[in-house]
Design an enzyme around this catalytic site. Structure first.
Site, PDB file in Angstrom:
ATOM      1  N   LYS A 162      33.589  13.360  27.546  1.00  0.00           N
ATOM      2  CA  LYS A 162      33.074  14.516  26.800  1.00  0.00           C
ATOM      3  C   LYS A 162      33.988  14.710  25.601  1.00  0.00           C
ATOM      4  CE  LYS A 162      33.474  19.028  28.098  1.00  0.00           C
ATOM      5  NZ  LYS A 162      33.081  20.302  28.752  1.00  0.00           N
ATOM      6  N   ARG A 183      28.391  23.324  34.852  1.00  0.00           N
ATOM      7  CA  ARG A 183      29.278  22.538  35.725  1.00  0.00           C
ATOM      8  C   ARG A 183      30.484  23.375  36.157  1.00  0.00           C
ATOM      9  NH1 ARG A 183      34.419  22.449  33.211  1.00  0.00           N
ATOM     10  NH2 ARG A 183      34.823  20.530  32.094  1.00  0.00           N
ATOM     11  N   SER A 202      40.445  34.672  29.661  1.00  0.00           N
ATOM     12  CA  SER A 202      41.263  33.801  28.804  1.00  0.00           C
ATOM     13  C   SER A 202      42.685  34.348  28.661  1.00  0.00           C
ATOM     14  CB  SER A 202      40.590  33.677  27.436  1.00  0.00           C
ATOM     15  OG  SER A 202      40.280  34.962  26.928  1.00  0.00           O
ATOM     16  N   MET A 261      39.123  30.489  37.611  1.00  0.00           N
ATOM     17  CA  MET A 261      38.420  29.519  36.770  1.00  0.00           C
ATOM     18  C   MET A 261      38.824  29.560  35.301  1.00  0.00           C
ATOM     19  SD  MET A 261      36.699  28.200  39.160  1.00  0.00           S
ATOM     20  CE  MET A 261      35.793  27.025  38.145  1.00  0.00           C
TER      21      MET A 261
HETATM   22  P1  NAD Z   1      34.877  34.675  26.511  1.00  0.00           P
HETATM   23  O1  NAD Z   1      35.644  34.782  25.232  1.00  0.00           O
HETATM   24  O2  NAD Z   1      33.405  34.797  26.464  1.00  0.00           O
HETATM   25  O3  NAD Z   1      35.430  35.777  27.547  1.00  0.00           O
HETATM   26  C1  NAD Z   1      36.812  35.981  27.701  1.00  0.00           C
HETATM   27  C2  NAD Z   1      37.062  36.879  28.889  1.00  0.00           C
HETATM   28  O4  NAD Z   1      38.480  37.060  29.019  1.00  0.00           O
HETATM   29  C3  NAD Z   1      36.474  38.266  28.754  1.00  0.00           C
HETATM   30  O5  NAD Z   1      36.101  38.744  30.025  1.00  0.00           O
HETATM   31  C4  NAD Z   1      37.639  39.067  28.176  1.00  0.00           C
HETATM   32  O6  NAD Z   1      37.524  40.462  28.418  1.00  0.00           O
HETATM   33  C5  NAD Z   1      38.777  38.455  28.971  1.00  0.00           C
HETATM   34  N1  NAD Z   1      40.082  38.659  28.331  1.00  0.00           N
HETATM   35  C6  NAD Z   1      40.413  38.426  27.038  1.00  0.00           C
HETATM   36  N2  NAD Z   1      41.702  38.756  26.829  1.00  0.00           N
HETATM   37  C7  NAD Z   1      42.197  39.204  28.015  1.00  0.00           C
HETATM   38  C8  NAD Z   1      43.464  39.688  28.443  1.00  0.00           C
HETATM   39  N3  NAD Z   1      44.491  39.760  27.610  1.00  0.00           N
HETATM   40  N4  NAD Z   1      43.607  40.039  29.728  1.00  0.00           N
HETATM   41  C9  NAD Z   1      42.572  39.928  30.601  1.00  0.00           C
HETATM   42  N5  NAD Z   1      41.348  39.489  30.250  1.00  0.00           N
HETATM   43  C10 NAD Z   1      41.158  39.136  28.974  1.00  0.00           C
HETATM   44  O7  NAD Z   1      35.345  33.307  27.142  1.00  0.00           O
HETATM   45  P2  NAD Z   1      34.582  32.394  28.222  1.00  0.00           P
HETATM   46  O8  NAD Z   1      33.800  31.361  27.499  1.00  0.00           O
HETATM   47  O9  NAD Z   1      33.903  33.254  29.212  1.00  0.00           O
HETATM   48  O10 NAD Z   1      35.834  31.618  28.896  1.00  0.00           O
HETATM   49  C11 NAD Z   1      36.717  32.308  29.758  1.00  0.00           C
HETATM   50  C12 NAD Z   1      37.856  31.380  30.143  1.00  0.00           C
HETATM   51  O11 NAD Z   1      37.356  30.281  30.906  1.00  0.00           O
HETATM   52  C13 NAD Z   1      38.586  30.742  28.961  1.00  0.00           C
HETATM   53  O12 NAD Z   1      39.971  30.787  29.230  1.00  0.00           O
HETATM   54  C14 NAD Z   1      38.083  29.308  28.948  1.00  0.00           C
HETATM   55  O13 NAD Z   1      39.005  28.423  28.376  1.00  0.00           O
HETATM   56  C15 NAD Z   1      37.925  29.088  30.431  1.00  0.00           C
HETATM   57  N6  NAD Z   1      37.050  27.973  30.814  1.00  0.00           N
HETATM   58  C16 NAD Z   1      37.411  27.231  31.911  1.00  0.00           C
HETATM   59  C17 NAD Z   1      36.614  26.169  32.331  1.00  0.00           C
HETATM   60  C18 NAD Z   1      37.005  25.388  33.562  1.00  0.00           C
HETATM   61  O14 NAD Z   1      36.424  24.328  33.806  1.00  0.00           O
HETATM   62  N7  NAD Z   1      37.916  25.858  34.364  1.00  0.00           N
HETATM   63  C19 NAD Z   1      35.443  25.850  31.630  1.00  0.00           C
HETATM   64  C20 NAD Z   1      35.082  26.639  30.538  1.00  0.00           C
HETATM   65  C21 NAD Z   1      35.891  27.708  30.143  1.00  0.00           C
END
Ligand code: NAD
Length: 321
Positions: free
Chosen positions: A67, A111, A199, A219
Site C-alpha cells: 500500500k 480493514r 490521535s 487502535m
Molecule cells: P480523526 O482526525 O478523524 O479523529 C481524531 C480523534 O482523536 C478524534 O476523536 C479527536 O477528538 C481525538 N483527539 C485529537 N486530539 C486528541 C487529544 N489530544 N487527546 C485525546 N483525543 C484527541 O482521525 P481518525 O482518522 O479517526 O484516526 C484516529 C487515529 O487512528 C489516528 O491516530 C490514526 O493515525 C489512527 N489510525 C490507526 C490505524 C491502525 O491500523 N491502527 C488505521 C488508521 C488510522
C-alpha cells in the site's frame, strides 16, 4: 492488469468480507505463512505530507504487494480531497507481474475496523453488554459499526476529547437500535468492551478507567510517540497485537516496554489465539488488550478480496499493461 477505482469500493466491500480477510491473514502471520516488510514512512518536505509504503507476502492467500500512501494535511482545504490518500498494488507471486491497482482509502477504514472486531470476537467476554468508545473521529464510526456486530450489546457509552464530535458515534449506536450515553472517562469502567481510536500523544485512558474483565482494543497508536492508554494498564492486562515488532516500536506497547513495565515476550499475536496456539482470555476478571498497529498484510488481504468481488460483479477495469 485490473483496476478497482476508489468510487467502486463502497458498493463492493462488506464488513463481513473485510472481517474474514483480516482474520485469515492474522492467522497466517502467526503460523509464519505471511510476513510484513519493514515500513517506510517519510516526511517528504512538500505540502507537509507524510508518505510511505507498507507491504508483505501471504503464502496462504497468495497475496504479494504494497500500500502506498500517506497524509496530506492541506488536501481538503486546498484541493477538496480527503487528507488520507492511499492506493494498493497487488502482484502475481509466481511472476512478479502487477495484478491489480485498488483504491485504498475506504479499505483502510474497513480493514482497521475489522482488526478490532476480530479481537473482540476472540478476546471479549461472551456476555459483554456495554460498548465503550474513546474517540469520535473518522475511524471511530467504522470501528463502532463493526464492533456492534460481535456481541449482543445493549448500550453504547462514549467519551471524546472534543465532545462536540460525540454525535458522530451516537448516530451509529442509534442506527444499530442502541441507546448512547456520553460519560466521563471514569465512567468507562461500566464498559465490557472499549475501543480507543484517537490521535493523541499523551495518554487519556488511565489504568483505573478500565474494569476487570474488560476487553480494550487500542487502535489509534500507529506511530512512535503516540499513546492512548497509561502504560500501567498494559502491565495489568494480557496484551495481544497484530504484529509484535510494530507493537513495541510504533504501537501502544512501545511505552510499557520502553519503561520496563512489560517485556516483548509479554506481547502475544492475536493470530495465535485464532489458530488455537495461544489460549487467549482465561478468566472473566482478566483484562485483555489488543494493540492494533495496522499492518500491510491487512491492506493486501482486503484488496485481494475486493478484486475478486469486482471481477464477479463485472466492474473491474482491465488494462493491457
Ligand atoms: P480523526 O482526525 O478523524 O479523529 C481524531 C480523534 O482523536 C478524534 O476523536 C479527536 O477528538 C481525538 N483527539 C485529537 N486530539 C486528541 C487529544 N489530544 N487527546 C485525546 N483525543 C484527541 O482521525 P481518525 O482518522 O479517526 O484516526 C484516529 C487515529 O487512528 C489516528 O491516530 C490514526 O493515525 C489512527 N489510525 C490507526 C490505524 C491502525 O491500523 N491502527 C488505521 C488508521 C488510522
Amino acid at each position: 492488469m485490473l483496476i478497482v477505482p476508489e468510487r467502486e469500493i463502497a458498493a463492493l466491500m462488506t464488513r463481513d468480507a473485510a472481517f474474514d480477510a483480516v482474520e485469515s491473514v492474522f492467522a497466517a502471520m502467526a503460523a509464519r505463512d505471511a510476513y510484513n516488510f519493514p515500513v517506510i514512512r517519510e516526511a517528504i518536505g512538500h505540502e507537509d505530507a507524510l508518505y510511505g509504503f507498507k507491504g508483505g507476502f501471504d503464502k496462504t492467500g497468495m497475496t504479494l504487494g504494497l500500500k502506498a500512501g500517506g497524509y496530506w494535511p492541506n488536501n481538503l482545504e486546498k484541493h477538496g480531497h480527503i487528507n488520507h490518500q492511499s492506493t494498493i498494488f497487488l502482484f502475481d507471486p509466481d511472476t512478479g507481474m502487477v495484478r491489480a491497482m485498488v483504491g485504498g482509502n475506504l479499505l483502510t477504514a474497513l480493514r482497521t475496523a475489522a482488526a478490532s472486531s476480530v479481537s473482540i470476537k476472540h478476546l471479549a467476554r461472551k456476555d459483554a453488554k456495554v460498548m465503550g468508545m474513546v474517540g469520535a473521529g473518522h475511524q471511530a464510526t467504522f470501528q463502532l459499526r463493526a464492533a456492534l456486530e460481535q456481541r449482543q450489546f445493549e448500550k453504547v457509552i462514549g467519551w471524546n476529547y472534543h465532545p462536540e464530535m460525540l454525535p458522530n458515534i451516537e448516530k451509529i449506536a442509534n442506527e444499530a437500535g442502541l441507546p448512547f450515553e456520553a460519560v466521563e472517562l471514569e465512567g468507562m469502567t461500566e464498559a465490557d468492551v472499549v475501543i480507543s481510536i484517537t490521535s493523541t500523544f499523551a495518554p487519556t485512558i488511565m489504568a483505573d478507567h478500565i474494569a476487570p474483565g474488560t476487553h480494550i482494543a487500542c487502535m489509534g497508536t500507529d506511530t512512535k510517540g503516540k499513546q492512548e492508554v497509561e502504560a500501567a494498564l498494559l502491565a495489568r492486562s494480557t496484551v495481544f497485537t497484530d504484529e509484535v515488532a510494530q507493537s513495541i516500536s510504533i504501537g501502544e506497547a512501545q511505552h510499557a516496554v520502553g519503561s520496563g513495565l512489560i517485556q516483548e515476550s509479554d506481547v502475544h499475536q492475536l493470530g495465535a489465539v485464532i489458530n488455537g496456539t495461544h489460549k487467549g482470555r482465561t478468566s472473566d476478571d482478566e483484562i485483555t488488550l489488543f494493540d492494533g498497529t495496522g499492518v500491510g498484510l491487512q491492506d493486501l488481504a482486503v484488496a485481494a478480496s475486493v478484486v475478486d468481488l469486482a471481477v464477479k460483479n463485472g466492474v473491474a477495469i482491465e488494462v493491457d499493461f
